[in-house]
Design an enzyme around this catalytic site. Structure first.
Site, PDB file in Angstrom:
ATOM      1  N   ASP A   8       0.814  -1.472  -0.023  1.00  0.00           N
ATOM      2  CA  ASP A   8      -0.056  -0.009   0.029  1.00  0.00           C
ATOM      3  C   ASP A   8       0.892   1.214   0.076  1.00  0.00           C
ATOM      4  O   ASP A   8       0.612   2.316   0.752  1.00  0.00           O
ATOM      5  CB  ASP A   8      -0.879  -0.048   1.191  1.00  0.00           C
ATOM      6  CG  ASP A   8      -1.961  -1.238   1.251  1.00  0.00           C
ATOM      7  OD1 ASP A   8      -2.012  -2.033   0.300  1.00  0.00           O
ATOM      8  OD2 ASP A   8      -2.793  -1.137   2.115  1.00  0.00           O
ATOM      9  N   LYS A 106      -6.826  -5.208  -2.918  1.00  0.00           N
ATOM     10  CA  LYS A 106      -7.756  -5.628  -1.563  1.00  0.00           C
ATOM     11  C   LYS A 106      -8.634  -4.488  -1.166  1.00  0.00           C
ATOM     12  O   LYS A 106      -8.580  -3.203  -1.461  1.00  0.00           O
ATOM     13  CB  LYS A 106      -6.520  -6.007  -0.701  1.00  0.00           C
ATOM     14  CG  LYS A 106      -5.813  -4.782  -0.065  1.00  0.00           C
ATOM     15  CD  LYS A 106      -4.557  -5.414   0.862  1.00  0.00           C
ATOM     16  CE  LYS A 106      -4.129  -3.958   1.282  1.00  0.00           C
ATOM     17  NZ  LYS A 106      -4.820  -3.352   2.234  1.00  0.00           N
ATOM     18  N   CYS A 151      -1.864  -2.862   7.609  1.00  0.00           N
ATOM     19  CA  CYS A 151      -1.831  -3.709   6.518  1.00  0.00           C
ATOM     20  C   CYS A 151      -0.347  -4.359   6.360  1.00  0.00           C
ATOM     21  O   CYS A 151      -0.229  -5.429   5.974  1.00  0.00           O
ATOM     22  CB  CYS A 151      -1.869  -2.982   5.384  1.00  0.00           C
ATOM     23  SG  CYS A 151      -3.849  -2.368   5.205  1.00  0.00           S
TER      24      CYS A 151
HETATM   25  C1  VGL Z   1      -4.853   0.520   5.845  1.00  0.00           C
HETATM   26  C2  VGL Z   1      -6.250   1.366   7.491  1.00  0.00           C
HETATM   27  C3  VGL Z   1      -7.213   1.136   6.477  1.00  0.00           C
HETATM   28  C4  VGL Z   1      -3.149   0.134   5.608  1.00  0.00           C
HETATM   29  C5  VGL Z   1      -5.619   0.384   4.865  1.00  0.00           C
HETATM   30  O1  VGL Z   1      -2.894   0.203   4.242  1.00  0.00           O
HETATM   31  O2  VGL Z   1      -2.426   0.131   6.663  1.00  0.00           O
HETATM   32  N1  VGL Z   1      -4.954   1.046   7.078  1.00  0.00           N
HETATM   33  N2  VGL Z   1      -6.868   0.780   5.222  1.00  0.00           N
END
Ligand code: VGL
Ligand code: ZN
Length: 204
Positions: A8, A106, A151
């Site tokens: 991410d 995701k 994540c």
């Molecule tokens: C994430 C919170 C919500 C992350 C993704 O990538 O860590 N954290 N969605």
């Protein structure tokens, strides 16, 4: 075979983004250097529809940080982030994206969140990442990215569970710290589960 997994590394998780991780952008030059040392590079992208159940804005009177139950699972509510096809969901432009072999998305199902790059939070659906890695004969995974306490952590714990020898490159991750010591605790939890915590200089 070894694989580097970039979790991410998206605009919304960097300063100025909708769910900015403090100093999140500082991992990008390290990520670019690390990529030179791996033959297989995978990226994940948080990829939510605008009506996603993890967004506080989609629940009357709720605010980010509050906890609700979403289809039987505990869910922390977040500000809207990483909306499919938006700028915030794009991988950070400075990342050497031409080196990425495959991308796994995701968080695409409205009713369930997905912190791990392997499965949703209820482990109902796989993203395909595990089969992909096994097809490529990957035995060792090296995980970096955002955010350490969400994540990145859940991706690392699933990697261990799936039988991969798993490394977290600590200085190539940054966390949210919703509570002050969350990052520290998440690293401890990963270590206790068998994740090997290393620094980028051990590879570079
Ligand atoms: C994430 C919170 C919500 C992350 C993704 O990538 O860590 N954290 N969605
Ligand atoms: Zn998300």
């Amino acid at each position: 075979m070894k694989a580097l997994i970039l979790v991410d590394i998206q605009n919304d998780f960097c300063p100025g983004g909708a769910l900015a991780v403090e100093n999140g952008h500082q991992i990008i030059p390290i990520a670019n250097q690390l990529m030179e040392h791996f033959d297989l590079i995978i990226a994940t992208q948080d990829w939510h529809p605008a009506n996603h159940g993890s967004f506080a804005a989609n629940h009357p009177w709720r605010k980010p940080g509050q906890i609700i139950e979403l289809n039987g699972l505990e869910q922390i509510l977040w500000p809207m982030h990483c909306i499919q096809d938006s700028f915030g969901a794009e991988l950070v432009a400075e990342l050497k994206q031409e080196k990425i072999d495959a991308i796994f998305y995701k968080g695409t199902d409205v009713g369930i969140d997905s912190y791990s790059g392997f499965f949703d939070n209820g482990r109902k659906k796989s993203t395909g990442l595990s089969d992909y890695l096994k097809e490529k004969n990957v035995e060792e995974v090296y995980i970096i990215g955002l955010a350490t306490d969400y994540c990145v952590k859940f991706t690392a714990l699933d990697a261990i569970d799936l039988g991969f020898t798993t490394f977290l490159i600590e200085d190539a991750t940054k966390g949210v710290n919703l509570s002050p010591n969350d990052v520290e605790h998440s690293i401890q939890e990963m270590r206790n589960s068998g994740v090997q915590i290393i620094q980028s200089e051990q590879i570079l």
